[in-house]
Design an enzyme around this catalytic site. Sequence first.
Site, mmCIF file in Angstrom:
data_model
loop_
_atom_site.group_PDB
_atom_site.id
_atom_site.type_symbol
_atom_site.label_atom_id
_atom_site.label_comp_id
_atom_site.label_asym_id
_atom_site.label_seq_id
_atom_site.Cartn_x
_atom_site.Cartn_y
_atom_site.Cartn_z
ATOM 1 N N ALA A 132 0.852 -1.189 0.000
ATOM 2 C CA ALA A 132 0.000 0.000 0.000
ATOM 3 C C ALA A 132 0.889 1.241 0.000
ATOM 4 O O ALA A 132 2.100 1.152 -0.221
ATOM 5 C CB ALA A 132 -0.940 -0.028 1.205
ATOM 6 N N ALA A 135 3.164 1.207 3.596
ATOM 7 C CA ALA A 135 3.887 0.005 3.998
ATOM 8 C C ALA A 135 3.496 -1.166 3.118
ATOM 9 O O ALA A 135 2.565 -1.069 2.306
ATOM 10 C CB ALA A 135 3.590 -0.315 5.468
ATOM 11 N N GLN A 136 4.232 -2.266 3.278
ATOM 12 C CA GLN A 136 3.856 -3.503 2.600
ATOM 13 C C GLN A 136 3.946 -4.656 3.595
ATOM 14 O O GLN A 136 4.566 -4.534 4.658
ATOM 15 C CB GLN A 136 4.729 -3.764 1.385
ATOM 16 C CG GLN A 136 6.192 -4.041 1.650
ATOM 17 C CD GLN A 136 6.992 -4.094 0.351
ATOM 18 O OE1 GLN A 136 6.693 -3.399 -0.614
ATOM 19 N NE2 GLN A 136 8.040 -4.925 0.322
ATOM 20 N N ASP A 289 -10.825 2.283 8.767
ATOM 21 C CA ASP A 289 -10.579 1.991 7.344
ATOM 22 C C ASP A 289 -11.086 0.580 7.042
ATOM 23 O O ASP A 289 -10.379 -0.247 6.484
ATOM 24 C CB ASP A 289 -9.086 2.111 7.043
ATOM 25 C CG ASP A 289 -8.785 2.122 5.550
ATOM 26 O OD1 ASP A 289 -9.694 2.476 4.772
ATOM 27 O OD2 ASP A 289 -7.659 1.776 5.168
#
Length: 301
Positions: A132, A135-136, A289
């Site tokens: 994203a 971050a990943q 979210d």
Amino acid sequence: MIAAISHLIRLGRAGFVFAREGVFALVDPALLPLPARGALKLARLIERPTGASADNRLATALTKLGPAYVKLGQFLATRPDVVGVALARDLESLQDKMAPFPQAEAEAAVAAALGKPLTESFALFGPAVAAASIAQVHRAEIATADGPKPVAVKVLRPDVERRFRVDLDAFIFAARRAESLTAEARRLRLIETVLTLRRSVAIEMDLRLEAAALSEMAENTKTDPDFRVPTVDWDRTAKGVLTLEWIEGTPLHDRARLEAKGFDLKHLSHAIIQTFLRHALRDGFFHADMHPGNLFVDDDG
């Protein structure tokens, strides 16, 4: 003056990418003053002939411009009053769509954040499974007395704090200029919108805060039906790294797989609404979210 020039250069680059990807084709010239219509025509001269479809031009352009623009797009997806319903739906496609950064950089970032060699923390550290704007996530394994245990490791993008800082400064510069020129921009409170985004991003940059929030939500919901939160591995969590229990499940947006597995979709929808209402009304502490990409259904439903 130097700062203003720097902001204008960054915004000019963004304008070029928007023009190249055909974003300005989505603007209705009739809504613009006469000088702006001429500028719009000029911008469309460099439009890519075979660019993205009309449905995802803006999302494509924001992705090319980098993490701060993707985050802005995700933020604006919640503001159809600003961008319109059609564009808001387009921007929803930005969830978890960034290209991952290299494996070697991720491994180095984890080792630096935890203050020890990667092999001391993880028996196995696999490639990114999702990426994203900030971050990943990698699938990894840790050694336990019962054998290898899978975990999810979230890693901040390298240099992401600096990139967000300079781009958000440019956004604020543009918002101030816009609000000084038009009443419509003041009505939309563009400066406050960018400042809200900046505050949100500042919190997201410290993964220890996310870990604390996860732990609090897990405590709040430990006896709730139909819902659970992955456990935080605090020994492998730091400002730039978050390690969680690995969850095997079907993404909520994959309706076909959910149906193929025989899940009762009406029950799932009821459980989601009831879960959110419990968090919001009972606890006053909820996931802000909670899009389908952040929700999974395990084999127990």
